[in-house]
Design a protein around this motif. Sequence first.
Motif, PDB file in Angstrom:
ATOM      1  N   GLY A 175      10.291 -10.683   2.558  1.00 34.96           N
ATOM      2  CA  GLY A 175       9.790  -9.746   1.972  1.00 34.96           C
ATOM      3  C   GLY A 175       8.300  -9.717   1.309  1.00 34.96           C
ATOM      4  O   GLY A 175       7.641  -8.953   0.465  1.00 34.96           O
ATOM      5  N   LEU A 176       7.618 -10.531   2.604  1.00 36.30           N
ATOM      6  CA  LEU A 176       7.007 -11.059   1.947  1.00 36.30           C
ATOM      7  C   LEU A 176       5.425 -10.159   3.006  1.00 36.30           C
ATOM      8  O   LEU A 176       5.822 -10.446   4.872  1.00 36.30           O
ATOM      9  CB  LEU A 176       5.646 -12.150   1.493  1.00 36.30           C
ATOM     10  CG  LEU A 176       7.146 -12.698   0.643  1.00 36.30           C
ATOM     11  CD1 LEU A 176       6.330 -14.455   0.323  1.00 36.30           C
ATOM     12  CD2 LEU A 176       6.418 -12.093  -0.722  1.00 36.30           C
ATOM     13  N   THR A 177       4.586  -9.663   2.673  1.00 34.97           N
ATOM     14  CA  THR A 177       3.233  -9.118   4.331  1.00 34.97           C
ATOM     15  C   THR A 177       1.863 -10.732   4.001  1.00 34.97           C
ATOM     16  O   THR A 177       1.322 -10.188   3.103  1.00 34.97           O
ATOM     17  CB  THR A 177       3.232  -7.915   4.484  1.00 34.97           C
ATOM     18  OG1 THR A 177       4.605  -7.202   4.169  1.00 34.97           O
ATOM     19  CG2 THR A 177       2.184  -7.524   4.956  1.00 34.97           C
ATOM     20  N   PRO A 178       1.308 -11.148   5.427  1.00 32.06           N
ATOM     21  CA  PRO A 178       0.632 -12.388   4.542  1.00 32.06           C
ATOM     22  C   PRO A 178      -0.311 -11.011   4.279  1.00 32.06           C
ATOM     23  O   PRO A 178      -0.877 -10.066   5.574  1.00 32.06           O
ATOM     24  CB  PRO A 178       0.355 -12.948   6.238  1.00 32.06           C
ATOM     25  CG  PRO A 178       1.508 -12.077   7.396  1.00 32.06           C
ATOM     26  CD  PRO A 178       2.661 -11.425   6.459  1.00 32.06           C
ATOM     27  N   GLN A 179      -1.972 -11.168   4.165  1.00 34.40           N
ATOM     28  CA  GLN A 179      -3.094 -10.405   3.793  1.00 34.40           C
ATOM     29  C   GLN A 179      -3.574 -11.379   4.374  1.00 34.40           C
ATOM     30  O   GLN A 179      -4.481  -9.926   4.656  1.00 34.40           O
ATOM     31  CB  GLN A 179      -2.816  -9.018   2.711  1.00 34.40           C
ATOM     32  CG  GLN A 179      -1.566  -9.058   2.134  1.00 34.40           C
ATOM     33  CD  GLN A 179      -1.551  -7.471   3.169  1.00 34.40           C
ATOM     34  OE1 GLN A 179      -2.626  -7.102   3.750  1.00 34.40           O
ATOM     35  NE2 GLN A 179      -0.390  -6.570   2.710  1.00 34.40           N
ATOM     36  N   VAL A 180      -4.572 -12.030   3.761  1.00 31.69           N
ATOM     37  CA  VAL A 180      -5.601 -12.353   3.901  1.00 31.69           C
ATOM     38  C   VAL A 180      -5.670 -13.981   3.832  1.00 31.69           C
ATOM     39  O   VAL A 180      -5.150 -14.895   2.650  1.00 31.69           O
ATOM     40  CB  VAL A 180      -6.528 -11.864   3.186  1.00 31.69           C
ATOM     41  CG1 VAL A 180      -7.159 -11.911   1.805  1.00 31.69           C
ATOM     42  CG2 VAL A 180      -8.518 -12.573   3.149  1.00 31.69           C
ATOM     43  N   ILE A 181      -6.167 -14.625   4.291  1.00 32.21           N
ATOM     44  CA  ILE A 181      -6.298 -16.041   3.832  1.00 32.21           C
ATOM     45  C   ILE A 181      -8.073 -16.407   3.601  1.00 32.21           C
ATOM     46  O   ILE A 181      -8.582 -16.242   4.184  1.00 32.21           O
ATOM     47  CB  ILE A 181      -6.476 -16.762   5.819  1.00 32.21           C
ATOM     48  CG1 ILE A 181      -4.913 -16.541   6.551  1.00 32.21           C
ATOM     49  CG2 ILE A 181      -6.514 -18.576   5.377  1.00 32.21           C
ATOM     50  CD1 ILE A 181      -4.750 -17.769   7.873  1.00 32.21           C
ATOM     51  N   HIS A 217       2.140 -13.288  -4.001  1.00 33.28           N
ATOM     52  CA  HIS A 217       3.296 -15.023  -3.959  1.00 33.28           C
ATOM     53  C   HIS A 217       2.064 -15.438  -2.209  1.00 33.28           C
ATOM     54  O   HIS A 217       1.240 -15.319  -1.669  1.00 33.28           O
ATOM     55  CB  HIS A 217       4.159 -14.755  -2.845  1.00 33.28           C
ATOM     56  CG  HIS A 217       5.165 -16.506  -2.803  1.00 33.28           C
ATOM     57  ND1 HIS A 217       5.475 -16.661  -3.194  1.00 33.28           N
ATOM     58  CD2 HIS A 217       4.880 -17.144  -1.782  1.00 33.28           C
ATOM     59  CE1 HIS A 217       5.862 -18.254  -3.205  1.00 33.28           C
ATOM     60  NE2 HIS A 217       5.438 -18.590  -2.250  1.00 33.28           N
ATOM     61  N   PHE A 218       1.447 -16.482  -2.962  1.00 32.71           N
ATOM     62  CA  PHE A 218      -0.085 -17.005  -2.175  1.00 32.71           C
ATOM     63  C   PHE A 218       1.094 -19.073  -1.303  1.00 32.71           C
ATOM     64  O   PHE A 218       1.644 -19.842  -1.805  1.00 32.71           O
ATOM     65  CB  PHE A 218      -0.900 -18.067  -3.224  1.00 32.71           C
ATOM     66  CG  PHE A 218      -0.759 -16.224  -3.967  1.00 32.71           C
ATOM     67  CD1 PHE A 218      -1.389 -15.796  -3.645  1.00 32.71           C
ATOM     68  CD2 PHE A 218      -0.621 -16.443  -5.651  1.00 32.71           C
ATOM     69  CE1 PHE A 218      -2.112 -14.370  -4.311  1.00 32.71           C
ATOM     70  CE2 PHE A 218      -1.344 -15.863  -6.492  1.00 32.71           C
ATOM     71  CZ  PHE A 218      -1.694 -14.482  -6.072  1.00 32.71           C
ATOM     72  N   ILE A 219       0.508 -18.612  -0.648  1.00 31.23           N
ATOM     73  CA  ILE A 219       0.584 -20.390   0.164  1.00 31.23           C
ATOM     74  C   ILE A 219      -0.045 -21.375   0.439  1.00 31.23           C
ATOM     75  O   ILE A 219      -0.762 -20.575   1.032  1.00 31.23           O
ATOM     76  CB  ILE A 219       1.745 -19.907   1.793  1.00 31.23           C
ATOM     77  CG1 ILE A 219       2.087 -18.784   1.834  1.00 31.23           C
ATOM     78  CG2 ILE A 219       2.080 -21.425   2.711  1.00 31.23           C
ATOM     79  CD1 ILE A 219       4.194 -18.722   1.958  1.00 31.23           C
ATOM     80  N   VAL A 220       0.410 -22.352   0.274  1.00 27.63           N
ATOM     81  CA  VAL A 220      -1.190 -23.956  -0.040  1.00 27.63           C
ATOM     82  C   VAL A 220      -0.898 -24.266   0.608  1.00 27.63           C
ATOM     83  O   VAL A 220      -0.068 -25.111   0.558  1.00 27.63           O
ATOM     84  CB  VAL A 220      -1.066 -23.844  -1.509  1.00 27.63           C
ATOM     85  CG1 VAL A 220      -2.202 -25.040  -1.742  1.00 27.63           C
ATOM     86  CG2 VAL A 220      -0.975 -22.812  -2.849  1.00 27.63           C
ATOM     87  N   ALA A 221      -2.053 -23.951   1.512  1.00 28.41           N
ATOM     88  CA  ALA A 221      -2.252 -25.900   2.637  1.00 28.41           C
ATOM     89  C   ALA A 221      -2.949 -26.792   2.104  1.00 28.41           C
ATOM     90  O   ALA A 221      -4.842 -26.513   1.972  1.00 28.41           O
ATOM     91  CB  ALA A 221      -2.584 -25.458   4.148  1.00 28.41           C
TER      92      ALA A 221
END
Length: 218
Positions: A183-189, A47-51
């Motif tokens: 159920g998500l884990t942040p990996q890289v920005i 899943h991708f969070i877009v700023a």
Amino acid sequence: MDLSHALKTRYATKAYDATRRIPEETVKQLLEALRYSPSSVNAQPWHFIVADDEAGKQRLAKATPADSEVVYNRKKILEASHVILLCSRDELPKSYLTEVLNKEEQDGRYATPADREGMEAARAGYVHQHLEAGDVAHWNQKQVYLAQGFLLLSAGLLGVDATPIEGFYPDILVEEFGFQEKGLTPQVIVSLGYHAEKDSNAKRPKSRLAPDVVFSKA
């Protein structure tokens, strides 16, 4: 831009020109690069969070506190045009795999019900292997880094500068975005935009080991 030129000129940007914004059509292409990235058995465990505005970038920048050892990455987040947080799924439950399967059928990948059933069984088999090994989360993480590679290469081909960032505090983002419940884990920005004139890395020659060091014949 051709592939060879993009490979030899893209680099990890150290400083961004905060006045320049990526055109929306280019942003759409970058997001498509993420969406169409390959993953094992097409599980798409991400899943991708877009700023894309100041408020969004401020939320991501919370993971690089001003009084921390990772503060050097803060400006790369705040001054970039767009920033994307790449997350992996912690699990691959049957409900999610069914969602993937339904979308594949909707997109015309299965000519017959038997084709769908065959893929469902094959994918479930691979997932079961990783469940047995207890490494589903790690398997998913590896797929996310495939997506990161596609994003970085696509940015280079489109003339967009980028910075992959692992220097941040994931726990801050877990709380900020409620990732544990999701159920998500942040990996890289990944920061995206256009480098500033002061970028110390912009004019350095790229350095890679020689071909005879990294390749050998089978």
